[in-house]
Design a protein around this motif. Structure first.
Motif, PDB file in Angstrom:
ATOM      1  N   UNK A 271     -38.453 -25.407  11.000  1.00  0.00           N
ATOM      2  CA  UNK A 271     -37.979 -25.778  12.344  1.00  0.00           C
ATOM      3  C   UNK A 271     -37.789 -27.290  12.435  1.00  0.00           C
ATOM      4  N   UNK A 272     -38.622 -28.060  11.709  1.00  0.00           N
ATOM      5  CA  UNK A 272     -38.449 -29.524  11.696  1.00  0.00           C
ATOM      6  C   UNK A 272     -37.286 -29.907  10.782  1.00  0.00           C
ATOM      7  N   UNK A 273     -37.155 -29.185   9.670  1.00  0.00           N
ATOM      8  CA  UNK A 273     -36.088 -29.523   8.719  1.00  0.00           C
ATOM      9  C   UNK A 273     -34.730 -29.316   9.381  1.00  0.00           C
ATOM     10  N   UNK A 274     -34.593 -28.202  10.108  1.00  0.00           N
ATOM     11  CA  UNK A 274     -33.356 -28.002  10.874  1.00  0.00           C
ATOM     12  C   UNK A 274     -33.656 -27.174  12.123  1.00  0.00           C
ATOM     13  N   UNK A 275     -33.575 -27.811  13.285  1.00  0.00           N
ATOM     14  CA  UNK A 275     -33.916 -27.103  14.525  1.00  0.00           C
ATOM     15  C   UNK A 275     -32.899 -26.006  14.879  1.00  0.00           C
ATOM     16  N   UNK A 276     -33.391 -25.095  15.695  1.00  0.00           N
ATOM     17  CA  UNK A 276     -32.672 -23.859  16.070  1.00  0.00           C
ATOM     18  C   UNK A 276     -31.234 -24.041  16.532  1.00  0.00           C
ATOM     19  N   UNK A 277     -30.936 -25.147  17.246  1.00  0.00           N
ATOM     20  CA  UNK A 277     -29.605 -25.242  17.861  1.00  0.00           C
ATOM     21  C   UNK A 277     -28.479 -25.325  16.825  1.00  0.00           C
ATOM     22  N   UNK A 278     -28.861 -25.580  15.556  1.00  0.00           N
ATOM     23  CA  UNK A 278     -27.839 -25.666  14.512  1.00  0.00           C
ATOM     24  C   UNK A 278     -27.647 -24.347  13.768  1.00  0.00           C
ATOM     25  N   UNK A 279     -28.409 -23.322  14.178  1.00  0.00           N
ATOM     26  CA  UNK A 279     -28.387 -22.069  13.420  1.00  0.00           C
ATOM     27  C   UNK A 279     -27.317 -21.099  13.886  1.00  0.00           C
ATOM     28  N   UNK A 280     -26.573 -21.456  14.917  1.00  0.00           N
ATOM     29  CA  UNK A 280     -25.555 -20.527  15.395  1.00  0.00           C
ATOM     30  C   UNK A 280     -24.251 -20.656  14.613  1.00  0.00           C
ATOM     31  N   UNK A 281     -24.229 -21.563  13.648  1.00  0.00           N
ATOM     32  CA  UNK A 281     -23.034 -21.725  12.821  1.00  0.00           C
ATOM     33  C   UNK A 281     -22.836 -20.494  11.932  1.00  0.00           C
ATOM     34  N   UNK A 282     -21.576 -20.186  11.620  1.00  0.00           N
ATOM     35  CA  UNK A 282     -21.318 -19.096  10.684  1.00  0.00           C
ATOM     36  C   UNK A 282     -20.889 -19.651   9.317  1.00  0.00           C
ATOM     37  N   UNK A 283     -20.995 -20.978   9.186  1.00  0.00           N
ATOM     38  CA  UNK A 283     -20.581 -21.642   7.951  1.00  0.00           C
ATOM     39  C   UNK A 283     -21.799 -22.033   7.115  1.00  0.00           C
ATOM     40  N   UNK A 284     -21.574 -22.310   5.842  1.00  0.00           N
ATOM     41  CA  UNK A 284     -22.631 -22.807   4.964  1.00  0.00           C
ATOM     42  C   UNK A 284     -22.637 -24.329   4.943  1.00  0.00           C
ATOM     43  N   UNK A 285     -21.674 -24.942   5.572  1.00  0.00           N
ATOM     44  CA  UNK A 285     -21.522 -26.393   5.483  1.00  0.00           C
ATOM     45  C   UNK A 285     -21.767 -27.070   6.833  1.00  0.00           C
ATOM     46  N   UNK A 286     -21.862 -28.373   6.773  1.00  0.00           N
ATOM     47  CA  UNK A 286     -21.917 -29.161   8.004  1.00  0.00           C
ATOM     48  C   UNK A 286     -23.320 -29.361   8.553  1.00  0.00           C
ATOM     49  N   UNK A 287     -24.348 -29.249   7.706  1.00  0.00           N
ATOM     50  CA  UNK A 287     -25.720 -29.354   8.209  1.00  0.00           C
ATOM     51  C   UNK A 287     -26.386 -30.704   7.916  1.00  0.00           C
ATOM     52  N   UNK A 288     -25.693 -31.615   7.223  1.00  0.00           N
ATOM     53  CA  UNK A 288     -26.314 -32.890   6.828  1.00  0.00           C
ATOM     54  C   UNK A 288     -26.820 -33.667   8.046  1.00  0.00           C
ATOM     55  N   UNK A 289     -26.021 -33.696   9.101  1.00  0.00           N
ATOM     56  CA  UNK A 289     -26.400 -34.451  10.299  1.00  0.00           C
ATOM     57  C   UNK A 289     -27.582 -33.823  11.031  1.00  0.00           C
ATOM     58  N   UNK A 290     -27.792 -32.529  10.786  1.00  0.00           N
ATOM     59  CA  UNK A 290     -28.850 -31.812  11.507  1.00  0.00           C
ATOM     60  C   UNK A 290     -30.217 -31.977  10.855  1.00  0.00           C
ATOM     61  N   UNK A 291     -30.240 -32.478   9.606  1.00  0.00           N
ATOM     62  CA  UNK A 291     -31.508 -32.572   8.865  1.00  0.00           C
ATOM     63  C   UNK A 291     -32.553 -33.376   9.644  1.00  0.00           C
ATOM     64  N   UNK A 292     -33.743 -32.814   9.806  1.00  0.00           N
ATOM     65  CA  UNK A 292     -34.871 -33.455  10.513  1.00  0.00           C
ATOM     66  C   UNK A 292     -34.448 -33.986  11.880  1.00  0.00           C
ATOM     67  N   UNK A 293     -33.592 -33.248  12.573  1.00  0.00           N
ATOM     68  CA  UNK A 293     -32.911 -33.776  13.756  1.00  0.00           C
ATOM     69  C   UNK A 293     -33.870 -34.378  14.800  1.00  0.00           C
ATOM     70  N   UNK A 294     -34.917 -33.602  15.145  1.00  0.00           N
ATOM     71  CA  UNK A 294     -35.793 -34.068  16.231  1.00  0.00           C
ATOM     72  C   UNK A 294     -36.634 -35.277  15.842  1.00  0.00           C
ATOM     73  N   UNK A 295     -36.828 -35.482  14.538  1.00  0.00           N
ATOM     74  CA  UNK A 295     -37.549 -36.678  14.086  1.00  0.00           C
ATOM     75  C   UNK A 295     -36.568 -37.833  13.868  1.00  0.00           C
ATOM     76  N   UNK A 296     -35.365 -37.489  13.472  1.00  0.00           N
ATOM     77  CA  UNK A 296     -34.396 -38.509  13.060  1.00  0.00           C
ATOM     78  C   UNK A 296     -33.689 -39.160  14.232  1.00  0.00           C
TER      79      UNK A 296
END
Lengths: 200, 474
Positions: A21-46
């Motif tokens: 959940x810290x590595x990638x929070x829930x709001x980024x999980x609605x994607x249907x793609x395998x890509x585009x998650x770099x910006x979401x990494x550790x989002x709430x800490x970053x």
């Protein structure tokens, strides 16, 4: 024979039990793609609540820009099975994570994406963190020789399951590999349908 | 013949072929899927020109990001709608049965699998969700997988696996009144730690486990992932068989006796050797509440919040310090002095009929404290209908609870059911991670009865003490 699996700058994330959940929070999980998650990494800490980078988070410190090896503590990747976690880590630029231990599902998910996860004893992890305190580190990972090359003739060896090592070195398509067992799968299905017809 | 554990028996009966070294190819009996972790797997199949090998062993539902207020895929926002539509399209294209939002039995994947009789003893069951461990309550090997593995199972109906180590968790004696399976598993996690089960499959046994209903056993196995265990399981018995009898996908009349006969062989041999054993006396377990930001940071409701200095491990002490700051609490505080803003009763851990009965017994005739937002989210359409038929829904509504439609809801806040930053939530879910229920949310994990009591009092309550003192919560 030495074979360098990865090399680069090390980012120390000094925490136990970093969950997915810290590595990638829930709001980024609605994607249907395998890509585009770099910006979401550790989002709430970053990022701060106003979406500006949090200057106190280690990934945002200028000396760790471009890091490709993540050093952390015990039970990294615990919690949810979301494969978005290794996708985010990898797409950010990390291809190796070194920790005292990893959660099982996260470990498998990472290997399935070609990432190398290295588990070391608590004392070796402590030693590597102390190196990071002395200044930024650039390490090389020799997967074939199973060692982390720290430079100046210093290295730390690591253990890895031989099957996983082989998969990472050869880059085998694991679905393709299992499909080689088609006759055995069919035969298992036949036997199962006879012995336990209630299973469907 | 060498004595085997239950896990080893089921594992060995599923070996399709040894792959190499210590890796085996295992057959998967049931593959459950949902909207969040499957779209990329279907895309991968399509890209490689593969099909779903056994759509008849694959079942899909919509649960993670559905609205619990309206039965419409439009109701949870645009990206959620697209993901739900993708699942419907994928299931149609690959012939996978889907319980969509309009289906009367739709619900949380780990609630509906057992309800429909899809979950049976001796099976290997996988799902792209860590709480798949729930199904181990029936004496199955059930575990969560990632999306690449979902694609692998869709394509081959198998998975490559290695034998896990075995952990025996024996709970002796019987539970005190108001101590529930949720309290048992939280106490076990408190003792073993969040990584204590890493690399192990846990088997729960002992008289306290035998005394539990299937609902209780599911709660217990559900949270075995929170101690890092690959899976948790319980040997099936008459409680298991009676639960399954008559369920739509359970073995039908002509196969029932043969199935039961097979299921009765599913237990760990008396002289089987476990890699690790833990024994806990049920009498020593009190109602549990987590105080921190991972499930091992847990205490009995009558214990003071610990100080970071009380941890000999420096890293745990530091984690405790961070957790106290995040949770907005101080060492030495009493849990019963902590006011709650939100109460959530639901999730794959505690949204079954028995959970709702326990909560209703506590709130009947009382009112939710002023300023507290309290939600009940039943785990499935079946649970919802049964709770309405039993009058539980009326009790909740009369007490001031919101009565919702089935879904994962506020356990992870993928839909619009979220805890606001700084709010404190008594939650029957399974994870108290930072931000899990919403950015800045402060989660305390508890049993349904404890959550219900907190909703009425407006703060945490020791329900066993109140019961002794007033005889009121029964």
């Amino acid at each position: 024979m030495s074979q360098i699996f990865a090399q680069g700058l090390v980012c120390p994330l000094d925490k136990n039990n970093v969950d997915t959940d810290q590595i990638i929070p829930k709001q980024f999980l609605t994607s249907v793609s395998r890509d585009g998650f770099a910006e979401a990494l550790f989002y709430d800490w970053r990022y701060l609540a106003n979406e500006q980078p949090n200057p106190d988070f280690v990934l945002n410190e200028p000396q760790y820009k471009g890091a490709s090896i993540l050093l952390t503590r015990a039970n990294f990747g615990c919690g949810s099975s979301r494969e978005h976690a290794p996708w985010a880590i990898q797409q950010y630029g990390f291809n190796v994570v070194i920790a005292e231990s990893f959660a099982d599902i996260f470990f498998n998910n990472s290997i399935n994406n070609g990432m190398l996860l290295i588990s070391l004893s608590a004392s070796n992890i402590e030693f590597l963190f102390s190196r990071c305190q002395q200044g930024t580190q650039e390490w090389k990972i020799d997967l074939a020789g199973q060692q982390i090359i720290l430079g100046n003739n210093a290295a730390v060896g690591f253990q890895i399951d031989p099957d996983i090592k082989q998969r990472l070195l050869s880059g085998l398509d694991f679905i393709g590999a299992s499909e080689q067992f088609e006759p055995q799968i069919s035969s298992y299905e036949t036997q199962r349908a006879t012995a336990q017809p209630w299973l469907g | 013949m060498m004595a085997k554990t239950l896990y080893q028996k089921i594992y060995q009966s599923h070996v399709v072929a040894p792959v190499n070294g210590s890796t085996d190819l295992l057959f998967v009996d049931r593959h459950l899927i949902h909207e969040v972790t499957s779209p990329q797997a279907f895309a991968g199949l399509r890209q490689a020109g593969r099909t779903v090998r056994r759509p008849d062993l694959t079942y899909a539902t919509m649960d993670h990001n559905v609205s619990t207020q309206l039965r419409s895929i439009d109701a949870a926002g645009e990206t959620s709608r697209k993901q739900l539509e993708a699942l419907a399209t994928n299931c149609k294209e690959f012939n996978v049965p889907l319980l969509d939002l309009m289906h009367p039995d739709q619900g949380i994947v780990h609630v509906i699998g057992p309800e429909l009789g899809l979950t049976q003893p001796g099976m290997i069951i996988v799902c792209g969700d860590s709480h798949t461990s729930t199904h181990g309550a029936f004496g199955a090997i059930a575990f969560g997988i990632g999306t690449s593995e979902v694609e692998h199972v869709l394509a081959t109906q198998t998975l490559q696996q290695q034998v896990a180590k075995t952990l025996k968790v024996e709970v002796t004696g019987s539970l005190s009144p108001f101590v529930t399976p949720k309290d048992v598993i939280m106490a076990v996690i408190g003792q073993l730690g969040t990584a204590g089960g890493n690399g192990y499959v846990a088997e729960f046994c002992g008289s306290a486990i035998r005394g539990m209903s299937m609902e209780g056993r599911m709660t217990l196995c559900n949270m075995s992932i929170e101690m890092g265990a690959k899976a948790g399981l319980i040997a099936p018995d008459d409680v298991t068989f009676s639960y399954l009898k008559g369920k739509p996908h359970a073995p039908q009349a002509e196969h029932w006796d043969a199935a039961v006969q097979y299921w009765q062989s599913l237990y760990s041999d008396a002289d089987a050797v476990f890699d690790k054993t833990v024994t806990i006396a049920a009498e020593n377990i009190r109602p549990q509440v987590t105080w921190g930001t991972n499930p091992e940071q847990v205490i009995a409701v009558d214990q003071p919040i610990p100080s970071p200095e009380s941890f000999s491990d420096l890293i745990k002490a530091d984690a405790a310090r961070r957790a106290l700051a995040y949770m907005g609490i101080e060492a030495g505080q009493k849990l019963t002095d902590l006011k709650v803003d939100v109460v959530f009763i639901g999730s794959c851990t505690n949204s079954r009929i028995e959970d709702l009965r326990q909560a209703a017994a506590v709130v009947q005739g009382k009112q939710v404290a002023s300023g507290v937002r309290a939600l009940i989210v039943p785990g499935s359409g079946q649970v919802k209908r049964q709770a309405e038929a039993e009058g539980l829904a009326d009790i909740f509504k009369a007490s001031g609870f919101e009565w919702r439609e089935p879904g994962c809801s506020m356990c992870l806040g993928m839909n619009d059911d979220r805890v606001e930053a700084g709010q404190r939530c008594a939650s029957t879910s399974n994870r108290n991670f930072e931000g899990r229920q919403g950015r800045g949310s402060r989660t305390h994990l508890v049993s349904p009865a404890m959550a219900a009591a907190a909703a009425i009092a407006g703060h945490f309550v020791d329900i066993s003490y109140v019961e002794r003192a007033e005889g009121s919560y029964s």
